[in-house]
Scaffold this active site. Sequence first.
Site, PDB file in Angstrom:
ATOM      1  N   TYR A   1      30.543 -98.866 -31.672  1.00  0.00           N
ATOM      2  CA  TYR A   1      30.173 -97.461 -31.920  1.00  0.00           C
ATOM      3  C   TYR A   1      29.891 -96.749 -30.593  1.00  0.00           C
ATOM      4  O   TYR A   1      30.480 -95.708 -30.293  1.00  0.00           O
ATOM      5  CB  TYR A   1      28.948 -97.393 -32.848  1.00  0.00           C
ATOM      6  CG  TYR A   1      28.325 -96.017 -32.904  1.00  0.00           C
ATOM      7  CD1 TYR A   1      29.001 -94.948 -33.498  1.00  0.00           C
ATOM      8  CD2 TYR A   1      27.058 -95.772 -32.357  1.00  0.00           C
ATOM      9  CE1 TYR A   1      28.432 -93.678 -33.536  1.00  0.00           C
ATOM     10  CE2 TYR A   1      26.489 -94.510 -32.402  1.00  0.00           C
ATOM     11  CZ  TYR A   1      27.179 -93.467 -32.989  1.00  0.00           C
ATOM     12  OH  TYR A   1      26.620 -92.211 -33.020  1.00  0.00           O
TER      13      TYR A   1
ATOM     14  N   THR B   1      25.791 -89.993 -27.993  1.00  0.00           N
ATOM     15  CA  THR B   1      24.646 -90.768 -28.474  1.00  0.00           C
ATOM     16  C   THR B   1      23.986 -91.549 -27.345  1.00  0.00           C
ATOM     17  O   THR B   1      24.664 -91.942 -26.369  1.00  0.00           O
ATOM     18  CB  THR B   1      25.138 -91.766 -29.555  1.00  0.00           C
ATOM     19  OG1 THR B   1      24.129 -92.734 -29.782  1.00  0.00           O
ATOM     20  CG2 THR B   1      26.411 -92.495 -29.145  1.00  0.00           C
TER      21      THR B   1
HETATM   22  N1  LIG Z   1      22.302 -89.339 -36.939  1.00  0.00           N
HETATM   23  C1  LIG Z   1      21.944 -89.765 -35.727  1.00  0.00           C
HETATM   24  O1  LIG Z   1      20.799 -90.208 -35.523  1.00  0.00           O
HETATM   25  C2  LIG Z   1      22.912 -89.657 -34.571  1.00  0.00           C
HETATM   26  C3  LIG Z   1      22.495 -90.136 -33.316  1.00  0.00           C
HETATM   27  C4  LIG Z   1      23.374 -90.027 -32.242  1.00  0.00           C
HETATM   28  C5  LIG Z   1      24.607 -89.428 -32.401  1.00  0.00           C
HETATM   29  N2  LIG Z   1      25.002 -88.979 -33.625  1.00  0.00           N
HETATM   30  C6  LIG Z   1      26.333 -88.351 -33.764  1.00  0.00           C
HETATM   31  O2  LIG Z   1      26.202 -87.119 -34.459  1.00  0.00           O
HETATM   32  C7  LIG Z   1      27.379 -86.848 -35.205  1.00  0.00           C
HETATM   33  C8  LIG Z   1      27.007 -86.462 -36.617  1.00  0.00           C
HETATM   34  O3  LIG Z   1      26.259 -87.508 -37.211  1.00  0.00           O
HETATM   35  P1  LIG Z   1      25.545 -87.354 -38.619  1.00  0.00           P
HETATM   36  O4  LIG Z   1      24.293 -88.140 -38.573  1.00  0.00           O
HETATM   37  O5  LIG Z   1      25.512 -85.926 -38.997  1.00  0.00           O
HETATM   38  O6  LIG Z   1      26.564 -88.152 -39.539  1.00  0.00           O
HETATM   39  P2  LIG Z   1      27.159 -87.783 -40.984  1.00  0.00           P
HETATM   40  O7  LIG Z   1      27.856 -88.993 -41.458  1.00  0.00           O
HETATM   41  O8  LIG Z   1      26.096 -87.183 -41.841  1.00  0.00           O
HETATM   42  O9  LIG Z   1      28.210 -86.638 -40.642  1.00  0.00           O
HETATM   43  C9  LIG Z   1      29.534 -86.885 -40.231  1.00  0.00           C
HETATM   44  C10 LIG Z   1      30.430 -85.928 -40.986  1.00  0.00           C
HETATM   45  O10 LIG Z   1      31.766 -86.090 -40.533  1.00  0.00           O
HETATM   46  C11 LIG Z   1      32.633 -86.236 -41.647  1.00  0.00           C
HETATM   47  N3  LIG Z   1      33.750 -87.068 -41.192  1.00  0.00           N
HETATM   48  C12 LIG Z   1      33.695 -88.348 -40.730  1.00  0.00           C
HETATM   49  N4  LIG Z   1      34.920 -88.774 -40.386  1.00  0.00           N
HETATM   50  C13 LIG Z   1      35.773 -87.735 -40.618  1.00  0.00           C
HETATM   51  C14 LIG Z   1      37.175 -87.560 -40.477  1.00  0.00           C
HETATM   52  N5  LIG Z   1      37.973 -88.546 -40.024  1.00  0.00           N
HETATM   53  N6  LIG Z   1      37.714 -86.369 -40.819  1.00  0.00           N
HETATM   54  C15 LIG Z   1      36.940 -85.362 -41.292  1.00  0.00           C
HETATM   55  N7  LIG Z   1      35.612 -85.482 -41.461  1.00  0.00           N
HETATM   56  C16 LIG Z   1      35.035 -86.653 -41.131  1.00  0.00           C
HETATM   57  C17 LIG Z   1      31.786 -86.852 -42.754  1.00  0.00           C
HETATM   58  O11 LIG Z   1      32.254 -86.607 -44.052  1.00  0.00           O
HETATM   59  C18 LIG Z   1      30.428 -86.179 -42.493  1.00  0.00           C
HETATM   60  O12 LIG Z   1      30.326 -84.954 -43.180  1.00  0.00           O
HETATM   61  C19 LIG Z   1      28.252 -88.106 -35.100  1.00  0.00           C
HETATM   62  O13 LIG Z   1      29.267 -87.845 -34.169  1.00  0.00           O
HETATM   63  C20 LIG Z   1      27.296 -89.165 -34.590  1.00  0.00           C
HETATM   64  O14 LIG Z   1      27.957 -90.127 -33.817  1.00  0.00           O
HETATM   65  C21 LIG Z   1      24.183 -89.085 -34.726  1.00  0.00           C
END
Ligand SMILES: NC(=O)c1ccc[n+]([C@@H]2O[C@H](COP(=O)([O-])OP(=O)(O)OC[C@H]3O[C@@H](n4cnc5c(N)ncnc54)[C@H](O)[C@@H]3O)[C@@H](O)[C@H]2O)c1
Length: 336
Positions: A153, A129
């Site tokens: 985070y 991120t």
């Molecule tokens: N959404 C954004 O703008 C953004 C920006 C920068 C980085 N990210 C990174 O992208 C990745 C995905 O983000 P997202 O927006 O899709 O989030 P999200 O919450 O929609 O997806 C995360 C998924 O991981 C699963 N999960 C979480 N902890 C878990 C565990 N311990 N065991 C099994 N499953 C687990 C959740 O159920 C979910 O399906 C993350 O690593 C996040 O840090 C997201």
Amino acid sequence: MHILVTGGAGYIGSHVVKQLLEKTSHDVTIIDNLSTGHQATLDTLEQIALTSKNGDLRFYRTDLSNFAEIEKIFLTNRFDAVMHFAASIVVPESVINPLKYYMNNTVNTTNLIRVCNEYVVQKFIFSSTAAVYGEPSEVPVRETTQTHPINPYGMSKLMSEHILQDTAAAKSDFSFVILRYFNVAGADINNRIGQSFPNATHLIKVAAQTALAQREKISVFGTDYDTPDGTCIRDYIHVDDLASAHLRALAYLSEGNKSDIFNCGYGHGFSVYEVIETMKKISDIDFTVETSPRRSGDPALLISDNTKIKNTLGWEAYYDDLALICKTALDWEKNV
Ligand SMILES: NC(=O)c1ccc[n+]([C@@H]2O[C@H](COP(=O)([O-])OP(=O)(O)OC[C@H]3O[C@@H](n4cnc5c(N)ncnc54)[C@H](O)[C@@H]3O)[C@@H](O)[C@H]2O)c1
């Protein structure tokens, strides 16, 4: 190839799984605990797998903290690469409950890397991120810009980056791509999947929810920044362009290229007011906007330098259009 996608039932992971199923012949296995991911998303992905008739899709409902189960999954499958999305992602929550973030994001990632090493899974693509840069010392932000996270985070992600780097330095047969996402937004162009997490704080999603009267009003945090209209400027990337960066990263590692870190953004940004105006125009609804004080830790300007991902991975953007991003987000929000 057989690709393990952790967090594949979530927002970004599901768009990557969709592209893997539609654009490649790889088999895909998802591990997700459905804490913020959804069964409905998995059902849609199952449909996409059936229609596209490429690789197979398999799902394990497992928590990454269950190390014994994770090891069993690696024992019964032969993975060629891991794409690791699963994480806890809410910045303010990470300040209140840092251990949740270090356990889920750093400890569970460390275990996943360990299991990869044990079962000789050589390619690892990691969701990082722009939060690792904190309040960046230069804008546009380059991959070499100093990292200085200002919340647990961002720190939990940066620690995972270091663990990946140290592991790859010690093991010549293990390589990684770290993708540092800027502001991810929008939904599948065909409106099949999108961001389903109801309490998401992402501006474009919140603006879409407000346009649809699912929220009374939208708050603008800070109108006195040193930007043309006084509100913060961010680099919004459509989730499908971000997803395609993962396919490029997989191809890059498969060609035997070296581990590396790439920013994922469009290299230009929009202010909060510009996003809100675009959503009002797209939805044709003049929803209520209120101004609130600045939040701590919100830099005025956060824009990526994306030269490296374009030149090295050959990544190209197809949806670099704020109106289109807002429209896909709005269309999706009508579904959920
Ligand atoms: N959404 C954004 O703008 C953004 C920006 C920068 C980085 N990210 C990174 O992208 C990745 C995905 O983000 P997202 O927006 O899709 O989030 P999200 O919450 O929609 O997806 C995360 C998924 O991981 C699963 N999960 C979480 N902890 C878990 C565990 N311990 N065991 C099994 N499953 C687990 C959740 O159920 C979910 O399906 C993350 O690593 C996040 O840090 C997201």
